[in-house]
Design a protein around this motif. Structure first.
Motif, PDB file in Angstrom:
ATOM      1  N   ASP A 134      35.478  34.720  30.454  1.00 38.81           N
ATOM      2  CA  ASP A 134      34.624  35.842  30.852  1.00 38.81           C
ATOM      3  C   ASP A 134      34.455  35.893  32.365  1.00 38.81           C
ATOM      4  O   ASP A 134      34.467  36.980  32.968  1.00 38.81           O
ATOM      5  N   GLU A 135      34.293  34.730  32.991  1.00 39.00           N
ATOM      6  CA  GLU A 135      34.127  34.690  34.443  1.00 39.00           C
ATOM      7  C   GLU A 135      35.395  35.178  35.148  1.00 39.00           C
ATOM      8  O   GLU A 135      35.329  35.924  36.133  1.00 39.00           O
ATOM      9  N   LEU A 136      36.547  34.775  34.619  1.00 36.97           N
ATOM     10  CA  LEU A 136      37.807  35.156  35.254  1.00 36.97           C
ATOM     11  C   LEU A 136      38.107  36.642  35.082  1.00 36.97           C
ATOM     12  O   LEU A 136      38.521  37.310  36.030  1.00 36.97           O
ATOM     13  N   THR A 137      37.909  37.171  33.872  1.00 33.72           N
ATOM     14  CA  THR A 137      38.191  38.596  33.659  1.00 33.72           C
ATOM     15  C   THR A 137      37.213  39.471  34.436  1.00 33.72           C
ATOM     16  O   THR A 137      37.590  40.526  34.950  1.00 33.72           O
ATOM     17  N   GLN A 138      35.967  39.026  34.545  1.00 31.41           N
ATOM     18  CA  GLN A 138      35.013  39.776  35.354  1.00 31.41           C
ATOM     19  C   GLN A 138      35.437  39.777  36.814  1.00 31.41           C
ATOM     20  O   GLN A 138      35.311  40.800  37.509  1.00 31.41           O
ATOM     21  N   ALA A 139      35.963  38.652  37.283  1.00 32.93           N
ATOM     22  CA  ALA A 139      36.429  38.582  38.671  1.00 32.93           C
ATOM     23  C   ALA A 139      37.620  39.506  38.895  1.00 32.93           C
ATOM     24  O   ALA A 139      37.727  40.155  39.944  1.00 32.93           O
ATOM     25  N   VAL A 140      38.524  39.595  37.914  1.00 33.81           N
ATOM     26  CA  VAL A 140      39.667  40.508  38.031  1.00 33.81           C
ATOM     27  C   VAL A 140      39.186  41.947  38.158  1.00 33.81           C
ATOM     28  O   VAL A 140      39.645  42.703  39.027  1.00 33.81           O
TER      29      VAL A 140
END
Length: 571
Positions: A128-134
């Motif tokens: 979730d943290e990575l996709t939000q950052a993308v």
């Protein structure tokens, strides 16, 4: 807007990981003019939100649907090549399905997207943290994302940019139910004229011009499927004494699977035709390419799998490319050519290998490939230490094809081959064991990454490797390996600022180290726990754990470590 400058993060351009580069139009692309027009028109088509008077919260998503071998990826690349000028922030590519058909984890794709955009990627960050950052990075930018071979909407939806001018081109077998306002462009076979043109590009114009009726019959037998037509064209090019009529006759003689649809039967027959025309040694090399990690092949991989010379393997790979059995990757500096097994042929190669190769020979080929990979990684790491006389001596003892001309060449090779190397590491331990060869491979890859890129830049890749070892160690009840993996993961968590998580890792590592009875792992765990409490500002516990570590060092008479711990306690 200017293109995003490349960051210091390690970018991995390959299967399961995106490449950020200018799009390119495929030189062999033919037909699909109607589909291209529909896709381009669909970019500005009013969506459901617009019709309802609402502003769309996401960029436009185009979907190209079709079975493997229908030319769906080629169409996506052709479209990207035509539209690249409209998207100054570049083109990002990611393949969302592994060569064995399993979906690529979304966190891995998101991590690689961030790396390709030059953004920092914390090791061990959650999906979730990575996709939000993308989504946050792409907001306000104009980039084009090509998401190839999506298994389902759950892989695409988390990556869609919010309130963005980006365009997403998704490629899938069927509709992506769950992604709103997407109308699929479904591909069938090529029209007859385009099919004949594609056949001519591989077989040459002479025979096609002399017998156009037979060429049209080939297109019909292949159901207009581009992959099948390429294979038949390559067969004709390799056998100049045969006519197009011979190709039609042979295709009709070949058996077709009863459980396949029309397109599947066409591809299966064309592949059998191409395989049977190969000399026996080349046919064996081709079958064993089913073992290539991530479908990425170079001369060293083919040489190790087949047990032949690198020169012979390179000749075979060039022949396979000419026959349409492999796709050449874009050249990269001074590196030797790299090829990719077309996704539509992977399952056919596996079936053929299982039918014609003995299990013992398959295992031996896999072991040879992994052993060659370990030696290449040792050479790659040693290229950074040429000032050491012992290292220079060991490098001189290696066969010339395994040496790198410079540290820069070694780093370039490591960066380009990294997706295949990571896939090889996963394959080496997927049977649930950490045997000698698998241990050596993971260790060599870890050291090469650290030597060339540093622990910080290579952190996400190292995190995945240590997590892989931990999973196997837990499954197989290997306490020492479990302790080592937990310590390494804890270090990366601590470096990323997740100190409470790191503390939990270190405590687990201490239990595993005590179970294994390893003094070094116990000492390291004690000190790491103390350092975590120190970082959290809990001085009392930090002193307590440093004291425990000191007691162990005192019993073993390790003077240098005793001095270091006295210094920590003093601090």
């Amino acid at each position: 807007m200017a293109a995003v400058p490349p960051g210091r993060r390690l970018s991995v351009p390959a299967t399961g990981a995106p490449a950020r580069a200018a799009a390119f139009a495929l030189p062999g692309f033919v037909g699909r003019r109607r589909e291209l027009e529909e896709l381009r028109a669909d970019i500005v088509r009013a969506g459901l939100d617009t019709l309802a008077g609402r502003k769309s919260g996401r960029g436009r998503v185009l979907l190209i649907a079709g079975r493997p071998g229908s030319g769906r990826t080629a169409l996506a690349e052709e479209l990207a090549g035509q539209l690249a000028g409209r998207y100054p922030d570049g083109v990002l590519r990611a393949r969302l399905t592994e060569t064995d058909g399993s979906p690529v984890p979304t966190e891995r794709t998101a991590r690689a997207l961030l790396a390709a955009l030059g953004e920092p990627v914390p090791p061990g960050a959650e999906e979730d943290e990575l996709t939000q950052a993308v989504r946050a990075v792409l907001r306000g930018r104009r980039a084009l994302l090509v998401l190839d071979d999506a298994a389902g909407a759950e892989q695409v939806d988390p990556l869609l940019p919010d309130k963005s001018e980006c365009l997403v081109v998704a490629v899938s077998r069927g509709p992506l139910t769950g992604v709103p306002d997407v109308r699929p462009c479904t591909l069938g076979g090529l029209d007859t004229a385009s099919g004949v043109e594609l056949l001519e590009r591989y077989a040459g114009p002479t025979r096609i011009t002399c017998d156009p009726a037979a060429a049209q019959a080939v297109v019909e037998e292949c159901a207009g499927q581009p992959a099948a037509l390429v294979l038949v064209g390559g067969w004709l090019a390799a056998l100049p004494k045969l006519s197009v009529v011979d190709a039609v006759t042979r295709l009709r003689e070949l058996p077709s699977g009863d459980n396949l649809d029309v397109a599947g039967r066409s591809l299966s027959r064309a592949f059998r035709l191409a395989h049977e025309a190969l000399p026996a040694p080349s046919a064996r090399i081709l079958r064993l390419l089913a073992l290539a990690p991530a479908g990425a092949v170079d001369a060293h991989t083919a040489s190790a799998l087949a047990g032949c010379s690198v020169a012979a393997a390179q000749t075979a790979l060039e022949d396979f490319e000419a026959r349409g059995l492999l796709r050449a990757e874009p050249p990269s500096g001074s590196l030797s050519p790299q090829y990719r097994v077309p996704g539509c042929l992977t399952a056919l190669l596996r079936e053929l290998m299982a039918a014609q190769e003995r299990p013992a020979e398959i295992e031996l080929a896999r072991a040879r490939m992994l052993e060659r990979t370990v030696r290449q990684l040792h050479s790659c790491r040693a290229a950074t230490r040429t000032d050491d006389p012992l290292t220079r001596k060991r490098l001189a003892e290696l066969p010339r094809p395994l040496r790198f001309a410079s540290p820069q060449a070694a780093a370039e090779w490591l960066r380009r081959r990294l997706p295949a190397l990571l896939a090889a590491a996963r394959l080496a331990v997927q049977d649930g064991r950490l045997d000698t060869l698998a241990r050596r491979l993971v260790s060599a890859l870890t050291r090469a990454l650290t030597a060339h890129f540093g622990a910080e830049e290579a952190g996400p890749e190292l995190y995945g490797l240590h997590q892989l070892v931990l999973d196997v160690a837990q499954r197989c009840e290997m306490p020492l390996e479990k302790a080592a993996a937990l310590l390494n993961l804890g270090d990366l968590d601590a470096r990323a600022g997740r100190v409470p998580t790191a503390l939990g890792r270190y405590r687990e590592a201490l239990d595993a180290a005590r179970q294994a009875g390893d003094p070094y792992a116990i000492s390291r765990s004690l000190e790491s726990i103390a350092a975590s409490y120190h970082e959290l500002g809990d001085w009392q516990r930090a002193v307590d754990w440093y004291g425990r570590a000191l007691e162990l060092r005192l019993t073993r008479g390790e003077l240098a470590d005793e001095a270091r711990l006295y210094g920590r306690l003093g601090g």
